[in-house]
Design a protein around this motif. Structure first.
Motif, PDB file in Angstrom:
ATOM      1  N   GLN A  88       0.823  -1.177  -0.077  1.00 29.51           N
ATOM      2  CA  GLN A  88      -0.003   0.018   0.054  1.00 29.51           C
ATOM      3  C   GLN A  88       1.000   1.253   0.147  1.00 29.51           C
ATOM      4  O   GLN A  88       1.054   1.939   1.119  1.00 29.51           O
ATOM      5  N   PRO A  89       1.365   1.777  -1.094  1.00 30.88           N
ATOM      6  CA  PRO A  89       2.356   2.707  -1.171  1.00 30.88           C
ATOM      7  C   PRO A  89       1.692   3.994  -0.806  1.00 30.88           C
ATOM      8  O   PRO A  89       2.512   4.966  -0.205  1.00 30.88           O
ATOM      9  N   ARG A  90       0.344   4.316  -0.630  1.00 31.18           N
ATOM     10  CA  ARG A  90      -0.118   5.539  -0.329  1.00 31.18           C
ATOM     11  C   ARG A  90      -0.625   5.466   1.130  1.00 31.18           C
ATOM     12  O   ARG A  90      -1.090   6.389   1.542  1.00 31.18           O
ATOM     13  N   ALA A  91      -0.257   4.257   1.863  1.00 26.57           N
ATOM     14  CA  ALA A  91      -0.785   4.235   3.302  1.00 26.57           C
ATOM     15  C   ALA A  91      -0.193   5.342   4.149  1.00 26.57           C
ATOM     16  O   ALA A  91       1.041   5.828   4.118  1.00 26.57           O
ATOM     17  N   SER A  92      -0.776   5.632   5.081  1.00 21.06           N
ATOM     18  CA  SER A  92      -0.050   7.010   5.950  1.00 21.06           C
ATOM     19  C   SER A  92       0.740   6.069   7.011  1.00 21.06           C
ATOM     20  O   SER A  92       0.824   4.804   7.229  1.00 21.06           O
ATOM     21  N   HIS A  93       1.443   6.809   7.684  1.00 18.92           N
ATOM     22  CA  HIS A  93       2.300   6.361   8.766  1.00 18.92           C
ATOM     23  C   HIS A  93       1.508   5.677   9.808  1.00 18.92           C
ATOM     24  O   HIS A  93       1.878   4.602  10.152  1.00 18.92           O
ATOM     25  N   LEU A  94       0.462   6.404  10.083  1.00 17.12           N
ATOM     26  CA  LEU A  94      -0.337   5.529  11.204  1.00 17.12           C
ATOM     27  C   LEU A  94      -0.999   4.211  10.657  1.00 17.12           C
ATOM     28  O   LEU A  94      -0.753   3.435  11.304  1.00 17.12           O
ATOM     29  N   GLU A  95      -1.602   4.042   9.298  1.00 17.39           N
ATOM     30  CA  GLU A  95      -1.898   2.897   8.843  1.00 17.39           C
ATOM     31  C   GLU A  95      -0.668   1.690   8.554  1.00 17.39           C
ATOM     32  O   GLU A  95      -0.860   0.530   9.120  1.00 17.39           O
ATOM     33  N   LEU A  96       0.628   2.262   8.387  1.00 11.83           N
ATOM     34  CA  LEU A  96       1.504   1.315   8.374  1.00 11.83           C
ATOM     35  C   LEU A  96       1.809   0.786   9.759  1.00 11.83           C
ATOM     36  O   LEU A  96       2.188  -0.318  10.059  1.00 11.83           O
ATOM     37  N   ALA A  97       1.719   1.766  10.704  1.00  6.59           N
ATOM     38  CA  ALA A  97       2.059   1.473  12.037  1.00  6.59           C
ATOM     39  C   ALA A  97       1.207   0.252  12.488  1.00  6.59           C
ATOM     40  O   ALA A  97       1.527  -0.641  13.135  1.00  6.59           O
ATOM     41  N   ARG A  98      -0.246   0.422  12.231  1.00  8.82           N
ATOM     42  CA  ARG A  98      -1.169  -0.490  12.563  1.00  8.82           C
ATOM     43  C   ARG A  98      -0.908  -1.910  11.976  1.00  8.82           C
ATOM     44  O   ARG A  98      -0.777  -2.728  12.651  1.00  8.82           O
ATOM     45  N   ARG A  99      -0.537  -1.661  10.723  1.00  6.38           N
ATOM     46  CA  ARG A  99      -0.001  -3.054   9.906  1.00  6.38           C
ATOM     47  C   ARG A  99       1.119  -3.717  10.492  1.00  6.38           C
ATOM     48  O   ARG A  99       0.959  -5.183  10.573  1.00  6.38           O
ATOM     49  N   VAL A 100       1.935  -3.204  10.788  1.00  6.13           N
ATOM     50  CA  VAL A 100       3.341  -3.576  11.205  1.00  6.13           C
ATOM     51  C   VAL A 100       3.474  -3.999  12.610  1.00  6.13           C
ATOM     52  O   VAL A 100       4.113  -4.680  13.213  1.00  6.13           O
ATOM     53  N   GLY A 101       2.579  -3.216  13.560  1.00  7.88           N
ATOM     54  CA  GLY A 101       2.583  -3.424  14.880  1.00  7.88           C
ATOM     55  C   GLY A 101       3.385  -2.522  15.815  1.00  7.88           C
ATOM     56  O   GLY A 101       4.003  -3.161  16.799  1.00  7.88           O
ATOM     57  N   VAL A 102       3.776  -1.492  15.165  1.00 10.30           N
ATOM     58  CA  VAL A 102       4.586  -0.515  16.008  1.00 10.30           C
ATOM     59  C   VAL A 102       3.908   0.829  16.022  1.00 10.30           C
ATOM     60  O   VAL A 102       2.749   1.228  15.676  1.00 10.30           O
ATOM     61  N   THR A 103       4.680   1.985  16.943  1.00 10.08           N
ATOM     62  CA  THR A 103       3.933   3.121  16.710  1.00 10.08           C
ATOM     63  C   THR A 103       4.237   4.045  15.819  1.00 10.08           C
ATOM     64  O   THR A 103       5.161   3.575  14.811  1.00 10.08           O
TER      65      THR A 103
END
Length: 159
Positions: free
Chosen positions: A20-35
Motif C-alpha cells: 500500500q504505497p499510499r498508506a499513512s504512517h498511522l496505517e503502516l504502524a497499525r499493519r506492522v504493529g509499532v508506533t
C-alpha cells in the motif's frame, strides 16, 4: 559506503509500504504493529541510507502508448562515456542506460510507440559522432519484471 543491513522490522515495513504505497504512517504502524513515531523514524533512516530510493509513481510505458521495447548496445568512441550519457539523457524514450563490460560499452532499455519510432531513435543515436556502432534486440515479452522486493527474502549476507 552505505551498509546494506536491514532488520526484520525494516523488512515488514518495506513490504507493507510496497503493498500500500499510499498508506499513512498511522496505517503502516497499525499493519506492522509499532508506533507511528517508529514508522516515521524507520522510513527516515531507510530513505536517508538510500535503501528506499523513492516514493514517486511507477509508470507502465505500455499504458502510455509505448508498445515497443528494445535493448540497445552501443559501442562508443573511447573516453566519451560522459558525453554518451548526456546524449542518452536527452532522449526521453531511453528508460535506463548502463556502462557494461563485454562486446559493447553501453546497454540501454528503450521504448517506442511504434517500430518506426524505434528506428528513428536508433538512427538518431547512430548519427552521433560519439557512437561508433550499435546493436539492438526487440523484446517480445517480459518474463520477469524489474523487481527488488524479492531481495528482502534472501538471507542476509556477510560483509
Amino acid at each position: 559506503m552505505r551498509s546494506g543491513r536491514i532488520d526484520e522490522l525494516d523488512v515488514r515495513l518495506i513490504k507493507a509500504l510496497a503493498e500500500q504505497p499510499r498508506a499513512s504512517h498511522l496505517e503502516l504502524a497499525r499493519r506492522v504493529g509499532v508506533t507511528r513515531a517508529t514508522v516515521h523514524a524507520r522510513l527516515a533512516k531507510l530513505t536517508g541510507r538510500g535503501v528506499i530510493a523513492g516514493f514517486g509513481p511507477e509508470l507502465d510505458p505500455r499504458a502510455l502508448g509505448y508498445q515497443v521495447e528494445a535493448f540497445v548496445t552501443l559501442g562508443i568512441v573511447q573516453g566519451r562515456l560522459d558525453e554518451v550519457a548526456g546524449l542518452l539523457r536527452s532522449v526521453p524514450q531511453v528508460l535506463e542506460a548502463h556502462g557494461i563490460t563485454g562486446a559493447g560499452d553501453v546497454h540501454c532499455r528503450v521504448v517506442a510507440r511504434t517500430h518506426e519510432q524505434l528506428q528513428d531513435i536508433l538512427i538518431q543515436l547512430n548519427r552521433s559522432p560519439i557512437v561508433a556502432r550499435s546493436n539492438s534486440v526487440v523484446s517480445l515479452s517480459e518474463l520477469v519484471p524489474y523487481r527488488t522486493l524479492a531481495l528482502l527474502d534472501e538471507p542476509p549476507g556477510e560483509d
